[in-house]
Motif scaffolding. Sequence first.
Motif, PDB file in Angstrom:
ATOM      1  N   VAL A   1       0.891  -1.123  -0.012  1.00 27.80           N
ATOM      2  CA  VAL A   1       0.034   0.114  -0.179  1.00 27.80           C
ATOM      3  C   VAL A   1       0.938   1.302   0.038  1.00 27.80           C
ATOM      4  O   VAL A   1       0.504   2.275  -0.633  1.00 27.80           O
ATOM      5  N   LEU A   2       1.923   1.377   0.819  1.00 29.35           N
ATOM      6  CA  LEU A   2       2.822   2.560   1.161  1.00 29.35           C
ATOM      7  C   LEU A   2       3.548   2.579  -0.343  1.00 29.35           C
ATOM      8  O   LEU A   2       3.660   3.846  -0.949  1.00 29.35           O
ATOM      9  N   ASP A   3       4.039   1.651  -0.796  1.00 28.97           N
ATOM     10  CA  ASP A   3       4.646   1.767  -2.100  1.00 28.97           C
ATOM     11  C   ASP A   3       3.908   2.208  -3.207  1.00 28.97           C
ATOM     12  O   ASP A   3       4.353   3.220  -4.073  1.00 28.97           O
ATOM     13  N   ASP A   4       2.716   1.695  -3.392  1.00 20.17           N
ATOM     14  CA  ASP A   4       1.820   2.313  -4.397  1.00 20.17           C
ATOM     15  C   ASP A   4       1.195   3.930  -4.292  1.00 20.17           C
ATOM     16  O   ASP A   4       1.266   4.351  -5.176  1.00 20.17           O
ATOM     17  N   LEU A   5       1.119   4.148  -2.932  1.00 22.96           N
ATOM     18  CA  LEU A   5       0.979   5.570  -2.629  1.00 22.96           C
ATOM     19  C   LEU A   5       2.008   6.391  -3.008  1.00 22.96           C
ATOM     20  O   LEU A   5       2.051   7.345  -3.536  1.00 22.96           O
ATOM     21  N   GLN A   6       3.316   6.008  -2.673  1.00 24.91           N
ATOM     22  CA  GLN A   6       4.443   6.937  -3.075  1.00 24.91           C
ATOM     23  C   GLN A   6       4.824   6.717  -4.577  1.00 24.91           C
ATOM     24  O   GLN A   6       5.185   7.669  -5.128  1.00 24.91           O
ATOM     25  N   ALA A   7       4.433   5.863  -5.374  1.00 23.57           N
ATOM     26  CA  ALA A   7       4.558   5.618  -6.751  1.00 23.57           C
ATOM     27  C   ALA A   7       3.466   6.558  -7.627  1.00 23.57           C
ATOM     28  O   ALA A   7       3.699   6.507  -8.828  1.00 23.57           O
ATOM     29  N   ARG A   8       2.429   7.123  -6.915  1.00 24.44           N
ATOM     30  CA  ARG A   8       1.434   7.800  -7.374  1.00 24.44           C
ATOM     31  C   ARG A   8       1.855   9.195  -8.272  1.00 24.44           C
ATOM     32  O   ARG A   8       2.976   9.785  -8.165  1.00 24.44           O
ATOM     33  N   PRO A   9       1.178   9.680  -9.199  1.00 26.75           N
ATOM     34  CA  PRO A   9       1.458  10.772  -9.942  1.00 26.75           C
ATOM     35  C   PRO A   9       1.748  11.902  -8.922  1.00 26.75           C
ATOM     36  O   PRO A   9       1.128  12.142  -8.034  1.00 26.75           O
ATOM     37  N   PRO A  10       2.842  13.025  -9.258  1.00 24.52           N
ATOM     38  CA  PRO A  10       3.310  13.671  -8.306  1.00 24.52           C
ATOM     39  C   PRO A  10       2.031  14.761  -7.632  1.00 24.52           C
ATOM     40  O   PRO A  10       2.274  15.418  -6.762  1.00 24.52           O
ATOM     41  N   MET A  11       1.220  15.267  -8.929  1.00 20.75           N
ATOM     42  CA  MET A  11       0.177  16.232  -8.385  1.00 20.75           C
ATOM     43  C   MET A  11      -1.129  15.605  -7.804  1.00 20.75           C
ATOM     44  O   MET A  11      -2.077  16.228  -7.491  1.00 20.75           O
ATOM     45  N   GLN A  12      -1.170  14.368  -7.626  1.00 23.92           N
ATOM     46  CA  GLN A  12      -2.353  13.454  -7.156  1.00 23.92           C
ATOM     47  C   GLN A  12      -2.473  13.731  -5.878  1.00 23.92           C
ATOM     48  O   GLN A  12      -1.504  13.276  -4.870  1.00 23.92           O
ATOM     49  N   HIS A  13      -3.956  13.944  -5.244  1.00 23.27           N
ATOM     50  CA  HIS A  13      -3.991  14.031  -3.676  1.00 23.27           C
ATOM     51  C   HIS A  13      -4.570  12.710  -3.327  1.00 23.27           C
ATOM     52  O   HIS A  13      -5.550  12.244  -4.236  1.00 23.27           O
ATOM     53  N   VAL A  14      -4.489  12.476  -2.248  1.00 23.14           N
ATOM     54  CA  VAL A  14      -4.913  11.194  -1.683  1.00 23.14           C
ATOM     55  C   VAL A  14      -5.470  11.404  -0.070  1.00 23.14           C
ATOM     56  O   VAL A  14      -4.682  11.946   0.464  1.00 23.14           O
ATOM     57  N   VAL A  15      -6.718  10.953   0.087  1.00 26.18           N
ATOM     58  CA  VAL A  15      -7.261  11.227   1.199  1.00 26.18           C
ATOM     59  C   VAL A  15      -7.439   9.872   1.969  1.00 26.18           C
ATOM     60  O   VAL A  15      -8.335   8.862   1.110  1.00 26.18           O
ATOM     61  N   VAL A  16      -6.892   9.224   3.086  1.00 24.88           N
ATOM     62  CA  VAL A  16      -6.943   8.107   3.588  1.00 24.88           C
ATOM     63  C   VAL A  16      -7.844   8.115   4.935  1.00 24.88           C
ATOM     64  O   VAL A  16      -7.321   9.081   5.854  1.00 24.88           O
ATOM     65  N   THR A  17      -8.964   7.349   5.239  1.00 21.93           N
ATOM     66  CA  THR A  17      -9.620   7.589   6.236  1.00 21.93           C
ATOM     67  C   THR A  17      -9.663   6.159   7.351  1.00 21.93           C
ATOM     68  O   THR A  17      -9.539   5.480   6.617  1.00 21.93           O
ATOM     69  N   GLY A  18     -10.334   6.405   8.297  1.00 21.77           N
ATOM     70  CA  GLY A  18     -10.420   5.215   9.340  1.00 21.77           C
ATOM     71  C   GLY A  18      -9.553   5.396  10.463  1.00 21.77           C
ATOM     72  O   GLY A  18      -8.425   5.991  10.590  1.00 21.77           O
ATOM     73  N   ARG A  19      -9.959   4.870  11.415  1.00 24.40           N
ATOM     74  CA  ARG A  19      -9.445   4.711  12.951  1.00 24.40           C
ATOM     75  C   ARG A  19      -8.156   4.019  12.608  1.00 24.40           C
ATOM     76  O   ARG A  19      -7.902   3.207  11.707  1.00 24.40           O
ATOM     77  N   HIS A  20      -7.300   3.943  13.663  1.00 24.15           N
ATOM     78  CA  HIS A  20      -5.897   3.042  13.797  1.00 24.15           C
ATOM     79  C   HIS A  20      -5.136   3.359  12.416  1.00 24.15           C
ATOM     80  O   HIS A  20      -4.744   2.223  11.913  1.00 24.15           O
TER      81      HIS A  20
END
Lengths: 201, 201
Positions: A147-166
């Motif tokens: 998951v972390l690898d895919d998040l880091q490899a995303r296009p540089p201008m793309q925003h990502v919002v992750v929700t959830g406890r813990h």
Amino acid sequence: MKKVDPLRHAERMAHKQKIMNERIARADKEQGVLLVLTGPGKGKSSSGFGMLARALGHGMKVGVVQFIKGKFQTGEEAFFRQQSNVDYHVMGEGYTWDTQDRDKDVQAAEAAWEVARGMLEDPAVDLVLLDELNIALRHGYLELDRVLDDLQARPPMQHVVVTGRHAPEALIELADTVTEMKVVKHAFKEQGIKAQKGIEL
Amino acid sequence: MKKVDPLRHAERMAHKQKIMNERIARADKEQGVLLVLTGPGKGKSSSGFGMLARALGHGMKVGVVQFIKGKFQTGEEAFFRQQSNVDYHVMGEGYTWDTQDRDKDVQAAEAAWEVARGMLEDPAVDLVLLDELNIALRHGYLELDRVLDDLQARPPMQHVVVTGRHAPEALIELADTVTEMKVVKHAFKEQGIKAQKGIEL
């Protein structure tokens, strides 16, 4: 009403304006941000959906993957499915305590991540909301490193919002902005008020 | 991947389901809720806008009063003004440090409260978002008692969401649900990343 000397007020505000302008001038990096909304308080998913609305107001394209599916169709799903520029997926199999089947939950999470990864590879998607992803990570339904690898490899201008406890510590490390929502009071849990449409659903 | 015995998992989840079902059964009151989103963390207004979307998805009617107007038109304003069932008002005169004129700020807050009160008297409005009301209260631009009285006198099924830092103690007392948003990290303040469309604007 508070009595305030108008001249002193103007002076204090001029000082504050200077500080704010300096802060704005210093913040000159343009980049996609990774935002994590965590903690037990109410408002994590709704905040993600508010940012979706905000992005759509700027003509941006957005993608949503909901990792936990409730029992009922939600207001947010009904609403955002009607909008243009929204790619909406509800992928979970229901609350973990309702499915009671870990293998099925893992399969659902894997399928959800495949859809999410498609969005994270597509520079045409300006904002990706990964709703309740933290829950899937918490239960170990997905490999954190992947998951972390895919998040880091995303296009540089793309925003990502992750929700959830813990939210896992390593995701907090990687994020640009992280808010922890603290419960001060909760109508549903403490006061016997039913989950309300428009608020919880 | 975590190794979990599937039978133990099913047992634990069945136990959790029982607790959750009891909690749902206990929460049987139907009423409008007063929700306060406060604290310094990112996500207060966006959460209010997410609830707006959720309510619209259920075919509800919503009203918005923004007590602080930014320098630019925001994504949320552009977006929600296009939707049906939304009564949208941006009433503030700009950030307090930009107007530097307390009398003008007080007049703007009073005018905003008149519009808000009209919504709080109308049972046809299902959800009212009072965005950044806490800021107007914090600066003493509005009498707290009057605001609390009008909130209490509203139709019993109407939901109200109040956002902004520094929610006054008496408003927290009156509220049904209160979340405090804590900053864990902030891209704009700490890392020099410019306020981004879709996230902050």
